[in-house]
Design an enzyme around this catalytic site. Structure first.
Site, PDB file in Angstrom:
ATOM      1  N   ASP A  21      76.541 -64.098  56.398  1.00 47.82           N
ATOM      2  CA  ASP A  21      77.600 -63.390  56.105  1.00 47.82           C
ATOM      3  C   ASP A  21      78.237 -63.012  57.226  1.00 47.82           C
ATOM      4  O   ASP A  21      79.776 -62.793  57.415  1.00 47.82           O
ATOM      5  CB  ASP A  21      77.305 -62.074  55.470  1.00 47.82           C
ATOM      6  CG  ASP A  21      76.560 -62.141  54.262  1.00 47.82           C
ATOM      7  OD1 ASP A  21      76.542 -63.101  53.690  1.00 47.82           O
ATOM      8  OD2 ASP A  21      75.694 -61.256  54.029  1.00 47.82           O
ATOM      9  N   HIS A  66      73.578 -60.448  54.948  1.00 50.68           N
ATOM     10  CA  HIS A  66      72.838 -61.594  55.361  1.00 50.68           C
ATOM     11  C   HIS A  66      73.239 -62.112  56.711  1.00 50.68           C
ATOM     12  O   HIS A  66      74.278 -62.016  57.137  1.00 50.68           O
ATOM     13  CB  HIS A  66      73.013 -62.741  54.387  1.00 50.68           C
ATOM     14  CG  HIS A  66      72.894 -62.345  53.242  1.00 50.68           C
ATOM     15  ND1 HIS A  66      73.706 -62.004  52.188  1.00 50.68           N
ATOM     16  CD2 HIS A  66      71.769 -63.043  52.159  1.00 50.68           C
ATOM     17  CE1 HIS A  66      73.359 -61.821  50.895  1.00 50.68           C
ATOM     18  NE2 HIS A  66      72.033 -62.443  50.704  1.00 50.68           N
TER      19      HIS A  66
HETATM   20  C1  XUL Z   1      72.188 -62.896  44.509  1.00 49.15           C
HETATM   21  C2  XUL Z   1      71.848 -61.633  44.915  1.00 49.15           C
HETATM   22  C3  XUL Z   1      71.612 -61.608  46.620  1.00 49.15           C
HETATM   23  C4  XUL Z   1      70.644 -60.589  46.886  1.00 49.15           C
HETATM   24  C5  XUL Z   1      70.562 -60.732  48.517  1.00 49.15           C
HETATM   25  O1  XUL Z   1      72.138 -62.907  42.799  1.00 49.15           O
HETATM   26  O2  XUL Z   1      71.696 -60.512  44.384  1.00 49.15           O
HETATM   27  O3  XUL Z   1      72.901 -61.159  46.911  1.00 49.15           O
HETATM   28  O4  XUL Z   1      71.038 -59.322  46.716  1.00 49.15           O
HETATM   29  O5  XUL Z   1      70.211 -62.050  49.051  1.00 49.15           O
END
Ligand code: XUL
Ligand code: CO
Length: 433
Positions: free
Chosen positions: A102, A99
């Site tokens: 991150d 993300h």
């Molecule tokens: C949260 C989740 C996230 C998604 C990406 O439960 O799975 O990490 O994979 O935003």
């Protein structure tokens, strides 16, 4: 090497008899399974957020880990990138996922946040070029910062909708630049806490419009990867709109996006929705919507999305059975959306968690391939539905209800029940796992 992972050498395949805990006992990337290298089947990815950014907090306590790259500066973000690529080199898995939040510090303005993201992605680009590690998918974190507390695309405030558009555009741009194979949207705050203050019809409309713009932008920039929605029923919102595979499919149909968007299906989310992982995978495959998977495991007692590393081979085998049966991954892969427990403090814990999980996936894949090659389940399934192979049975699907009903009396039909054979099938599966 930055030194955080000390002298942990790259993990190699040493075979099932090895007692070296820093070796793969089942994951041999070059082993050919059903005509394809294991690495190309599994397409394993490390999740940046859990392994590099997560600090060990839970709802009752804060940070437990002490990683040298923690902090909100670009210097810390660069150190984190170095550690990330060290971890990737040790594990030797082909992909990673991230993300925006991150990998870069939040700036004082959106423009500064975007510049930070671009600068870190320049570093990623150079490291990816050097090491060959690839990006399975990128995504925007539109759930952690307080601005997202009432949602992103579904927010009552149009300015948050605009901010979400800017975040997704920036993340799609870097995902495209890094040749990401997919772009994921997970709507953690796209839902509600209470219906008392929520207009769910309006919010669904906003979400549909937003996703349409994302798809249009993908085509505008020529992004070749897949757009994936990741269903989850709740956590953090009390109710999330992307509840499960069936719900997301209905949503995509409503906005005419079912041929543009596929699904990223997570083990723990399937369980939270009251399904099994293989149910969600089989349903997505039957709708031609299977994109990628987030592999993990929830604690079955706690009832929370605990994001543990997978360690149940029979469950994993049934999941990969559905993936292989659907023809395997194309743009998708296996992302470890999993984190070590908050008491697992050491760099070794981070490495060994992945080593174990990668071996579990390898065993699951091999068991699934053996089941498919044997063909037992498919044979038994074919027998069970054999009646439908008869031309008159197929013709019936096109006949009106009263014509079908008349035939029952004309032919004095008295169908007899036959065994579903569940235990026999379970015994059969147990021969392979
Ligand atoms: C949260 C989740 C996230 C998604 C990406 O439960 O799975 O990490 O994979 O935003
Ligand atoms: Co996930």
């Amino acid at each position: 090497m930055t030194g955080y992972f000390k002298d942990i050498a790259p993990i190699r395949y040493a075979g099932p008899d090895s007692d070296d805990e820093f070796a793969y006992r089942h994951y041999d990337p070059d082993e050919v399974v059903m005509g394809k290298r294991m690495e190309d089947h599994l397409r394993l990815a490390v999740a940046y957020w859990h392994s590099l950014a997560y600090e060990g907090a839970d709802p009752f306590g804060g940070r437990t880990y002490d990683r040298p790259w923690y902090g909100d500066t670009m210097e810390a973000a660069r150190a984190k990138a170095d550690a990330a690529f060290d971890l990737f080199a040790i594990l030797g898995q082909p992909f990673f996922c991230f993300h925006d939040a991150d990998v870069r510090p939040e700036g004082a303005t959106f423009a500064e946040s975007r510049r930070n993201l671009d600068a870190i992605c320049d570093i990623f680009a150079a490291k990816m070029e050097q090491t060959g590690t690839k990006l399975l998918w990128g995504t925007a974190n539109m759930f952690s910062h307080r601005r997202w507390m009432a949602g992103a695309a579904t927010n009552p405030d149009p300015e948050i909708f605009a901010y979400a558009a800017a975040c997704v555009k920036a993340c799609m741009d870097v995902t495209h630049r890094l040749d990401g194979q997919n772009y994921v949207l997970w709507g953690g705050r796209e839902g509600y806490e209470t219906l008392l203050n929520t207009d769910l019809g309006r919010e669904a409309e906003q979400a549909g419009r937003f996703l349409t713009k994302v798809v249009e932008y993908k085509h505008k920039i020529g992004f070749k990867g897949a757009i994936l929605i990741e269903p989850k029923p709740q956590e953090p919102a009390k109710h999330q709109y992307d509840f499960d595979v069936a719900t997301v499919y209905g949503f995509l149909k409503r906005f005419g996006l079912e041929n543009e968007v596929k699904l990223n299906i997570e083990q723990g989310h399937a369980i939270l929705a009251g399904h099994s992982f293989e149910h969600e995978l089989a349903l997505a495959a039957s709708l031609d919507m299977l994109g990628s998977i987030d592999m993990n495991r929830n604690d079955y007692q706690s009832g929370w999305d605990t994001d543990q590393f997978p360690n149940n081979v029979p469950e994993t085998a049934l999941a990969y059975y559905e993936v292989l049966r659907a023809g395997g991954f194309t743009t998708g892969g296996t992302n470890f959306d999993a984190r070590v427990r908050r008491q697992s403090l050491d760099p070794e814990d981070l490495v060994l968690a992945h080593v174990g999980a990668i071996d579990v996936c390898a065993r699951g894949l091999k068991a699934a391939a053996a089941m498919l090659e044997d063909g037992g389940l498919e044979r038994m399934r074919a027998l069970r539905y054999a009646g439908w192979d008869r031309p008159e049975a197929q013709a019936m699907l096109d006949q009106p209800l009263d014509r079908i009903a008349a035939r029952v009396e004309e032919r004095d039909l008295d169908p007899q029940p036959v065994s579903g054979g569940q235990e026999r099938l379970e015994n059969w599966v147990n021969r392979f796992v």
